[in-house]
Design an enzyme around this catalytic site. Structure first.
Site, PDB file in Angstrom:
ATOM      1  N   LYS A  77      23.152 -12.638  77.932  1.00 10.71           N
ATOM      2  CA  LYS A  77      21.826 -12.045  78.182  1.00 10.71           C
ATOM      3  C   LYS A  77      21.423 -11.214  76.970  1.00 10.71           C
ATOM      4  O   LYS A  77      20.269 -11.239  76.526  1.00 10.71           O
ATOM      5  CB  LYS A  77      21.863 -11.193  79.447  1.00 10.71           C
ATOM      6  N   GLU A 119      11.661  -4.776  76.349  1.00  8.87           N
ATOM      7  CA  GLU A 119      12.818  -3.900  76.586  1.00  8.87           C
ATOM      8  C   GLU A 119      13.034  -2.969  75.397  1.00  8.87           C
ATOM      9  O   GLU A 119      13.225  -3.433  74.265  1.00  8.87           O
ATOM     10  CB  GLU A 119      14.068  -4.755  76.823  1.00  8.87           C
TER      11      GLU A 119
END
Ligand code: MEV
Length: 437
Positions: free
Chosen positions: A278, A85
């Site tokens: 998260k 990411e």
């Protein structure tokens, strides 16, 4: 119509790829070539990777990045992070830099105990089971002597063994609940081998136990638990609110106030807590993966811990206390620095070396810091500019790739969007304008 294949695992890697191309890609050889492109030209390395798992047809690359400048208990670390990411490593580095100038991170391991259970059912009277366990306990433990020997030498091994009556939760359900110290190993194999031996000894002792003459207990399964509330690490940063400085146009005092509110929201509101945690796992998983540890085990354990009082909550806490901004967390992290992938994967070995070949306890601290830093960076953006500005700036490379910009066009578009948030539509429009020039 596709017919099932037998003997797929027996095919060579090339044959597996050829079968996939013929069966799933209409014979289109370029799909096979994509798989082959990722094969390493270093044969030994490729063989090693092929050996990690079954039916491998290619390697799946994940970027291996470095977040430098992490001051942890007065030692400076460059933390390896394996994550796909965009903006995760940049965010970690930014948080590291911010706290480097304000005393760094303090981390303390609170416990290193792990557990596992032999799950048993027994339809008879619970007193009989209790009596049996009292009779069998010493022999159960004795049967572990040879399995325990090398772990004991390293200062670990089985620490306790108890019978737990779970019949109020499920009819006839009991456990042998064992706790373990596994030192620098994550310990899954050691724990599972120990539990299976306990189960074997349990069965053989139970067979001849007079109390079980009419009703025999049955071992259902034996397995470690990835819930590790006694294998935890505390991590903290703090500084006077006055030293926070102005952040993205927000004063230090306002920043601290909004930051604390953001954490309170994630503490009381599960929808927010999940996203909040998260973000923490962006940091934790990246270090866990880079160091060859089992991120699925860590994920499962962390989320269970976040819900330990019955509601899923933020794993981090923040407060302003006597003029100080304090931000902290306790994370359950069962990690290893020896055995398994940690010593097999060449990049994990490099990651360990980079971290000074840490003990498992040290790796717990480093990983926890990466989690706290990631959360700091996320909340830092969320309560000031919002996350999209920074995120999209990092993500722009992926977007430009997707809309088919060539290297010159990419550079021009990056310049054009240096101070604005890009979207696919706006990038496509600017690319078209450039091409029409
Ligand atoms: C994105 O990967 C993570 C964040 O959503 C975390 C958060 O909202 O705290 C930015």
């Amino acid at each position: 119509m596709i017919t099932p294949i037998t003997g797929f695992s027996k095919l060579s890697k090339q044959e597996k790829v050829d079968w996939l191309v013929a069966t799933y890609f209409n014979g289109n050889i370029s799909s096979g070539l994509v798989l082959e492109q990722y094969w390493s030209k270093y044969e030994q390395l490729q063989d090693l990777h092929d050996g990690f798992s079954e039916n491998t047809v290619s390697n799946y690359y994940v970027p291996f990045g470095i977040a430098p400048n992490f001051l942890i208990n007065d030692t400076l670390y460059a933390i390896p992070m394996a994550v796909e990411e965009s903006s995760v490593v940049a965010a970690a580095s930014k948080a590291a830099k911010f706290w480097l100038d304000r005393g760094g991170f303090k981390a303390t391991v609170l416990g290193t105990l792990k557990s596992g259970q032999v799950h048993i059912t027994y339809a008879g009277a619970s007193e009989v089971m209790v009596d049996f366990f009292a009779f069998a306990k010493a022999e159960l433990l004795q049967s572990l002597d040879s399995i325990n020997a090398s772990m004991e030498k390293r200062g670990g091994g089985i620490q306790s063994l108890e019978l737990v009556d779970k019949t109020s939760a499920m009819a006839g359900y009991y456990q042998l609940h064992a706790t373990f110290e596994t030192r620098d190993a994550m310990g899954a194999n050691f724990i599972n081998t120990t539990l299976e031996q306990l189960a074997t000894t349990f069965r053989s002792l139970a067979q001849n136990y007079p109390g079980f003459e009419n009703t025999q207990p049955e071992v259902v399964m034996s397995i470690l638990s990835n819930y590790v509330p006694d294998c935890t690490v505390h991590v903290q940063v703090s500084c006077p609110v006055d030293e926070i400085g102005t952040i993205n146009g927000v004063s230090g005092a306002d920043f601290a106030r909004k930051f604390v509110q953001a954490i309170q929201i994630a503490t009381v509101e599960p929808y927010r807590a999940v996203t909040h945690n998260k973000g923490i796992m962006n940091g934790i998983d990246a270090v866990v993966l880079a160091t060859g540890n089992d991120f699925r085990a860590v994920e499962a354990g962390v989320h269970a811990y976040a819900a330990r009082d019955g509601q899923y909550r933020s794993l981090t806490q923040a407060r302003v206390e006597d003029g100080d901004f304090v931000f902290e967390a306790t994370f359950p992290l069962a990690l290893g620095t020896v055995g398994g992938m940690t010593s097999l994967h060449p990049l994990s070995k490099i990651a360990m070396e980079l971290l000074g070949n840490p003990t498992a306890a040290d790796l717990m601290k480093i990983t926890a810091v990466a989690g706290l830093a990631q959360n700091f960076a996320a909340i830092h953006s969320l309560v000031t500019t919002g996350i999209q500005a920074g995120h999209m700036k990092m993500h722009i490379n992926n977007m430009l790739e997707q809309i088919g910009a060539n290297p010159t066009e990419k550079e021009a578009l990056k310049k054009e969007f240096a101070n604005k948030t890009p979207s696919f539509a706006s990038l496509k429009e600017s690319l078209a304008a450039q091409r029409n020039k």
